[in-house]
Design a protein around this motif. Structure first.
Motif, PDB file in Angstrom:
ATOM      1  N   TYR A 273       4.307  32.342  31.380  1.00 26.21           N
ATOM      2  CA  TYR A 273       3.024  32.571  32.057  1.00 26.21           C
ATOM      3  C   TYR A 273       2.669  31.375  32.937  1.00 26.21           C
ATOM      4  O   TYR A 273       2.227  31.535  34.065  1.00 26.21           O
ATOM      5  N   ALA A 276       4.669  31.515  36.122  1.00 27.13           N
ATOM      6  CA  ALA A 276       4.177  32.491  37.092  1.00 27.13           C
ATOM      7  C   ALA A 276       2.878  32.018  37.735  1.00 27.13           C
ATOM      8  O   ALA A 276       2.659  32.163  38.942  1.00 27.13           O
ATOM      9  N   LEU A 277       2.025  31.423  36.907  1.00 28.58           N
ATOM     10  CA  LEU A 277       0.735  30.943  37.399  1.00 28.58           C
ATOM     11  C   LEU A 277       0.945  29.859  38.462  1.00 28.58           C
ATOM     12  O   LEU A 277       0.329  29.879  39.525  1.00 28.58           O
ATOM     13  N   ALA A 280       2.211  31.291  41.696  1.00 28.21           N
ATOM     14  CA  ALA A 280       1.320  32.205  42.409  1.00 28.21           C
ATOM     15  C   ALA A 280       0.259  31.485  43.228  1.00 28.21           C
ATOM     16  O   ALA A 280      -0.394  32.096  44.058  1.00 28.21           O
ATOM     17  N   LEU A 295       3.645  38.902  38.809  1.00 30.53           N
ATOM     18  CA  LEU A 295       3.474  39.437  37.467  1.00 30.53           C
ATOM     19  C   LEU A 295       3.034  40.879  37.595  1.00 30.53           C
ATOM     20  O   LEU A 295       2.092  41.162  38.323  1.00 30.53           O
TER      21      LEU A 295
END
Lengths: 365, 376
Positions: A273, A276-277, A280, A295
């Motif tokens: 996570y 991905a964070l 992004a 995601l």
């Protein structure tokens, strides 16, 4: 709070001594908001806003707490500031080496705690009472929690205004006469009025324009140096958090998924996570857009969490075990540089950070 | 009416090869005033930019810089008491050079042509989908209405098309979602529904006013990707209004930076980020916290704050906050639009700053400006 609160733990077994250097220790902290339904307001479920988080805040550090909306970061901040009473778990603050549990404090004991822990709120427009002057706003904590005389308070307000870069002559103005950045300075002045040890900054710069954000962040950094403050900096903005934090904690649907030093996290995240964070966040560099990880789906509903790892339905590395067993909160770093993470595969996954590596990635794009 | 079916690559090369192709939108010297009881707010005073067909223009600036008013002016939906004082908004709905040109700014407020433009050619999506979608109609009703107006189709056709649109914007199980109300959808899904509605009329131009500001980063990435994909499929042009330079960098072909009602710098996206010229643009860029450098560091800032909207600032609007302020120049004359791009006298990178207009030894003025990074 319709849930029965479990008995205070201290009576059951004596609290272990606090780690040297920790100001606040949080153990298995939970906050459930009951969902009521129907005419009789029956209790039909809980929004598990904070669902068992364990971490500590070191004296003098800035701990960034990040996550997307609904992940429970604000609730965690408010629990630590004891605006909310926890459903379960302990919050211990170090007092001259001893630990005091504040999770269930009330009355005078809570007032003592508030002298040590204060909050700066997100929205400088709604967190300042429009009908009170700046000096009244800033003096409020002094009125409530100290025995200062009016004259002492006036001096202190002037001192505080100067400290946050406002003109003390403007103390009798009302909040509407100030810009967003100036209002946030007023909020900070109120936050530090009591000389607290810990300031919980809840999205303190999110409502401000970029050019003003920097001014407020730099002010907070300066105040931290001068007043030896400890910050819990709650924000969704990873760029800002990166700049101000020593360590960063990432939350997802009421749980911590990763906590380590800021550079460590940005160099090599250990939780998918976090990866991905980080990827992004749109970066002001037209060449950097290639690496975004998309995601699928939305953030899980904290009232109806998926079993196992709450992130598994969106995780591209998920395996069978992720849907069944909740991953343990464990240290994958060494004792000195602790890197806490809740992922079954934290040891094996090779995740990508954004630190520097991207300059090479950027040119090849 | 859609001027579509040109691949993105093709479109781009086509645009570069023949810059004589007229832009889909040209704004010239646009002035918008808000006459308030206690003064006049000059929300826009002299906005100029072009948007090439099929391209994305990023309109950036801080709150109050006039970026949203520009969008409202293009659709002529400026709220009272705002009005266009002068200037042109030339819209060319067809990509053919022989196509008609409409000056939106000159149309009477109730003209059928204006309604046609709003219905069929230009769509607008807003920051907060909850305030612009109706809470008492299903999303199917709302998208269907846009279909029926924009494409003149029957009710049942409109329903089918709505389902198709919802599918296209990536809403799972659109057959079921179409009968939902907006409050039953998550923030990201609402924004998708809103985009579906904006696409219902096959617009040639989509204006997105802070479409991802209220949304989390992981969902924002989904929405930005969606917009890019839709643009490649339909060939529509896009104006992306945002305060987030990261968003601009990831979607825009061209960027116009606004400050207090003026476009102060306009360049291609890469040129602007690689080679910003105006001190405000530089300040803005350096005040974005960088994710990629290790260690804690101070964030660069622009000193002072944006002046009150009523304030009238002589000369360059930015001079009270500028580190390169030149007395007798910046506070006297309003800076002209000056080409500063790699090619002299070309208009592909322009800025309004006296550092580049004042007759000084050419190289030196350029050199000092380029090396003097905005301090503090």
């Amino acid at each position: 709070m319709a849930q029965p609160r479990p008995q205070h733990r201290e009576s059951d077994h004596p609290a272990p001594p606090m780690n040297n250097g920790d100001l606040i220790e949080i153990d298995n902290l939970k906050k459930y908001f009951p969902i009521q339904s129907g005419f009789l307001r029956r209790h039909v479920g809980d929004v598990r806003a904070v669902d068992g988080v364990t971490f500590s805040i070191r004296r003098g550090e800035t701990l960034g707490l990040v996550g997307e909306s609904g992940c429970g970061k604000t609730t965690t901040g408010r629990l630590i500031a004891r605006i909310f009473e926890p459903t379960d778990g302990s919050i211990r603050i170090s007092t001259n080496g001893d630990a005091t549990d504040v999770a269930s404090l009330r009355g005078e004991g809570l007032h003592d705690y508030w002298r040590r822990v204060q909050v700066i709120f997100q929205d400088p427009y709604s967190s300042l009472n429009p009908r009170r002057t700046v000096s009244q706003i800033i003096a409020e904590p002094l009125v409530c929690l100290t025995e200062m005389s009016a004259a002492e308070r006036r001096d202190r307000v002037g001192e505080l205004l100067e400290l946050v870069g406002l003109d003390p002559r403007h103390a009798e103005r009302y909040p509407h006469a100030f810009s967003g950045g100036q209002r946030q300075r007023i909020g900070i002045a109120r936050g530090i009025a009591l000389n607290p040890e810990l300031l919980v900054a809840d999205e303190a710069v999110s409502a401000l324009d970029v050019s003003i954000q920097g001014q407020i962040i730099n002010l907070m950094v300066r105040l931290q140096r001068e007043l030896e403050l400890t910050y819990l900096f709650v924000s969704h903005d990873l760029g800002i958090v990166k700049h101000i934090s020593d360590r960063i904690a990432v939350m997802y649907v009421g749980k911590l998924v990763e906590l380590c030093s800021a550079d460590g996290m940005f160099r090599r995240p250990r939780h998918p996570y976090t990866e991905a964070l980080l990827s992004a966040v749109p970066r002001p560099n037209p060449k950097a857009k290639a690496a975004r990880i998309l995601l699928p789906g939305d953030v899980a509903d904290p009232a109806n969490k998926p079993p196992g790892c709450p992130f598994h339905p969106r995780c591209r590395y998920a395996q069978e075990v992720c849907a069944q067993d909740e991953p343990e909160w464990r240290n994958v770093g060494d004792e000195e540089h602790r890197h806490l993470v809740a992922c079954h595969f934290a040891d094996t996954l090779e995740l990508k950070g954004v630190l520097q590596a991207e300059t090479t990635a950027g040119t090849t794009q | 009416m859609a001027n579509q079916i040109v691949g993105p690559e093709e479109r781009r090369t086509e645009h570069q090869a023949s810059s004589n192709q007229a832009p889909i939108l040209s704004i010239r010297d646009l002035h918008v005033d808000f006459r308030m009881r206690n003064g006049v707010v000059r929300a826009l005073h002299g906005v100029d930019f072009d948007l090439a067909a099929g391209q994305t223009l990023g309109l950036v600036g801080e709150s109050g810089c006039g970026k949203s008013v520009t969008a409202q002016a293009i659709l002529r939906v400026i709220p009272d008491p705002g009005e266009i004082r002068k200037g042109q908004i030339i819209f060319r709905p067809s990509s053919r050079s022989s196509g008609r040109e409409i000056d939106i700014a000159a149309l009477p407020p109730k003209s059928p042509l204006l309604n046609e433009i709003r219905r069929e050619h230009i769509s607008l999506i807003f920051q907060e989908p909850m305030t612009s979608l109706s809470p008492v109609h299903t999303i199917g009703d709302q998208i269907g209405e846009a279909c029926r107006l924009g494409r003149s189709v029957s009710r049942s056709e409109a329903r089918d098309q709505s389902i198709e649109l919802l599918r296209r914007v990536g809403i799972p199980r659109p057959e079921q979602r179409i009968d939902r109300y907006t409050f039953e959808l998550s923030g990201g899904m609402r924004q998708r529904a809103m985009i579906a509605m904006a696409l219902a009329s096959d617009p040639n131009l989509l204006i997105a006013d802070e479409p991802t500001t209220a949304i989390d980063v992981t969902i924002q990435a989904q929405i930005l990707d969606l917009l890019e994909e839709l643009q490649q499929d339909t060939g529509m042009s896009l104006i992306m209004i945002t305060h987030d330079l990261g968003v601009v960098a990831s979607v825009a072909d061209r960027v116009a930076v606004m400050y207090r009602g003026v476009v102060i710098e306009d360049a291609s996206c890469e040129e602007l980020f690689d080679n910003p010229k105006h001190p405000y643009t530089r300040g803005l860029l350096s005040s974005v916290p960088d994710l990629t450098t290790p260690g804690k560091s101070d964030i660069a800032t622009i000193r002072g704050t944006v002046p009150h909207p009523f304030a009238v600032i002589p000369g360059c609007e930015f001079h009270p906050r500028c580190d390169h302020f030149m007395e007798g120049v910046c506070d006297v004359r309003f800076p002209e639009e000056t080409p500063v791009g790699p090619r002299p006298n070309a208009s592909d990178h322009v800025t309004r700053c006296h550092l580049y207009t004042v007759e000084k030894p050419e190289e030196e003025s350029d050199g000092t400006a380029a090396t003097a990074a905005p301090r503090e």
